[in-house]
Design a protein around this motif. Structure first.
Motif, PDB file in Angstrom:
ATOM      1  N   ASP A   1     -53.444  -1.310  10.119  1.00 12.92           N
ATOM      2  CA  ASP A   1     -52.156  -1.107   9.446  1.00 12.92           C
ATOM      3  C   ASP A   1     -51.848  -2.251   8.485  1.00 12.92           C
ATOM      4  O   ASP A   1     -51.352  -2.020   7.379  1.00 12.92           O
ATOM      5  N   LEU A   2     -52.126  -3.476   8.911  1.00 13.19           N
ATOM      6  CA  LEU A   2     -51.806  -4.644   8.093  1.00 13.19           C
ATOM      7  C   LEU A   2     -52.683  -4.722   6.844  1.00 13.19           C
ATOM      8  O   LEU A   2     -52.188  -4.918   5.737  1.00 13.19           O
ATOM      9  N   VAL A   3     -53.974  -4.565   7.019  1.00 13.52           N
ATOM     10  CA  VAL A   3     -54.912  -4.704   5.905  1.00 13.52           C
ATOM     11  C   VAL A   3     -54.979  -3.416   5.085  1.00 13.52           C
ATOM     12  O   VAL A   3     -55.076  -3.464   3.860  1.00 13.52           O
ATOM     13  N   GLY A   4     -54.927  -2.290   5.757  1.00 14.72           N
ATOM     14  CA  GLY A   4     -54.996  -1.000   5.082  1.00 14.72           C
ATOM     15  C   GLY A   4     -56.392  -0.402   5.121  1.00 14.72           C
ATOM     16  O   GLY A   4     -57.383  -1.118   4.940  1.00 14.72           O
ATOM     17  N   GLU A   5     -56.443   0.892   5.363  1.00 11.95           N
ATOM     18  CA  GLU A   5     -57.728   1.580   5.478  1.00 11.95           C
ATOM     19  C   GLU A   5     -58.479   1.674   4.154  1.00 11.95           C
ATOM     20  O   GLU A   5     -59.670   1.948   4.143  1.00 11.95           O
ATOM     21  N   GLU A   6     -57.796   1.447   3.044  1.00 18.55           N
ATOM     22  CA  GLU A   6     -58.463   1.433   1.745  1.00 18.55           C
ATOM     23  C   GLU A   6     -59.101   0.076   1.459  1.00 18.55           C
ATOM     24  O   GLU A   6     -59.982  -0.024   0.613  1.00 18.55           O
ATOM     25  N   ALA A   7     -58.656  -0.954   2.173  1.00 13.09           N
ATOM     26  CA  ALA A   7     -59.150  -2.312   1.934  1.00 13.09           C
ATOM     27  C   ALA A   7     -60.195  -2.748   2.956  1.00 13.09           C
ATOM     28  O   ALA A   7     -60.944  -3.692   2.706  1.00 13.09           O
ATOM     29  N   MET A   8     -60.230  -2.090   4.113  1.00  9.07           N
ATOM     30  CA  MET A   8     -61.154  -2.531   5.153  1.00  9.07           C
ATOM     31  C   MET A   8     -61.810  -1.353   5.863  1.00  9.07           C
ATOM     32  O   MET A   8     -61.302  -0.232   5.835  1.00  9.07           O
ATOM     33  N   THR A   9     -62.927  -1.652   6.492  1.00 10.38           N
ATOM     34  CA  THR A   9     -63.610  -0.717   7.378  1.00 10.38           C
ATOM     35  C   THR A   9     -63.716  -1.399   8.734  1.00 10.38           C
ATOM     36  O   THR A   9     -64.199  -2.530   8.827  1.00 10.38           O
ATOM     37  N   LEU A  10     -63.237  -0.722   9.765  1.00 13.48           N
ATOM     38  CA  LEU A  10     -63.309  -1.228  11.137  1.00 13.48           C
ATOM     39  C   LEU A  10     -64.413  -0.483  11.866  1.00 13.48           C
ATOM     40  O   LEU A  10     -64.441   0.755  11.859  1.00 13.48           O
ATOM     41  N   LYS A  11     -65.320  -1.225  12.479  1.00 14.23           N
ATOM     42  CA  LYS A  11     -66.418  -0.630  13.239  1.00 14.23           C
ATOM     43  C   LYS A  11     -66.387  -1.182  14.659  1.00 14.23           C
ATOM     44  O   LYS A  11     -66.475  -2.387  14.861  1.00 14.23           O
ATOM     45  N   ILE A  12     -66.247  -0.286  15.626  1.00 15.35           N
ATOM     46  CA  ILE A  12     -66.313  -0.684  17.039  1.00 15.35           C
ATOM     47  C   ILE A  12     -67.733  -0.459  17.524  1.00 15.35           C
ATOM     48  O   ILE A  12     -68.283   0.639  17.401  1.00 15.35           O
ATOM     49  N   ARG A  13     -68.299  -1.508  18.077  1.00 16.92           N
ATOM     50  CA  ARG A  13     -69.631  -1.448  18.701  1.00 16.92           C
ATOM     51  C   ARG A  13     -69.422  -1.713  20.188  1.00 16.92           C
ATOM     52  O   ARG A  13     -68.646  -2.588  20.564  1.00 16.92           O
ATOM     53  N   LEU A  14     -70.129  -0.976  21.008  1.00 13.11           N
ATOM     54  CA  LEU A  14     -69.970  -1.136  22.455  1.00 13.11           C
ATOM     55  C   LEU A  14     -71.049  -2.064  22.987  1.00 13.11           C
ATOM     56  O   LEU A  14     -72.229  -1.896  22.685  1.00 13.11           O
ATOM     57  N   GLN A  15     -70.622  -3.032  23.768  1.00 15.76           N
ATOM     58  CA  GLN A  15     -71.492  -4.089  24.286  1.00 15.76           C
ATOM     59  C   GLN A  15     -71.462  -4.037  25.811  1.00 15.76           C
ATOM     60  O   GLN A  15     -70.676  -4.730  26.443  1.00 15.76           O
ATOM     61  N   SER A  16     -72.287  -3.184  26.382  1.00 16.98           N
ATOM     62  CA  SER A  16     -72.342  -3.087  27.833  1.00 16.98           C
ATOM     63  C   SER A  16     -72.856  -4.406  28.410  1.00 16.98           C
ATOM     64  O   SER A  16     -73.798  -4.989  27.889  1.00 16.98           O
TER      65      SER A  16
END
Length: 185
Positions: A43-58
């Motif tokens: 929300d702060l940075v904006g989806e047009e300015a950033m890409t968020l990638k969640i990686r799972l680390q078992s």
């Protein structure tokens, strides 16, 4: 579902040029703290300015980690894709004590079976990922997350990367504004 190929939806939000990757173990209290800040970061940075990638680390010291990671990735194979996976992550974060051992070795969860764990995941998240969970080829996605972490020197969670570079000095206790400032620098 068995007649078609299993297609996990990547756990990626936003489409901006600055990439914030986070490696999470779903039951880790520090990962939970970081996960709870991700929507605010977007929300702060904006989806047009950033890409968020969640990686799972078992991680093996979180004794149910493998089962939970598999269920999250199974959820990503459903029609709701990454949003279903996010709902499972949220359920684990909101009920962490039901998915983790005290000091990684004792407590109420000692008698919990994998089937009971899966029932809890389904109950708390509202996501029925039993069918893709039961598909052997789901392990290819699990292995991809493990290999990707190893290739980037990631061993613990949460770990953060910005634009492909590990950021050892970013932590789950940092303010969202601090993450945003680093991302936009």
């Amino acid at each position: 579902m068995h007649a078609e190929n299993l297609r996990p939806d990547p756990l990626i939000w936003g489409k901006g040029p600055r990439v914030f990757e986070i490696f999470l173990e779903p039951t880790c209290p520090f990962s939970v703290r970081a996960f709870n800040k991700l929507d605010a970061l977007l929300d702060l940075v904006g989806e047009e300015a950033m890409t968020l990638k969640i990686r799972l680390q078992s991680q093996p010291w979180h004794l149910y980690s493998g089962v939970i990671v598999r269920y999250i990735l199974a959820a990503s194979c459903l029609p709701e894709g990454k949003e279903a996976a996010k709902a499972v992550l949220r359920a684990v974060a909101d009920h962490r004590e039901e998915f983790e051992f005290i000091d990684h070795c004792r407590g109420d969860n000692m008698q919990t079976t994998p089937a009971e764990l899966l029932a809890r995941l389904k109950h708390y998240s509202g996501v029925d990922a039993d069918a893709p969970f039961d598909r052997a080829e789901l392990q290819n996605e699990i292995k991809w997350h493990c290999k990707y972490a190893r290739q980037n020197g990631i061993h613990v969670s949460p770990t953060f990367m910005i634009n492909g570079l590990m950021q050892a000095d970013i932590g789950s206790g940092d303010e969202v504004a601090s993450w945003a400032k680093r991302l936009l620098a």
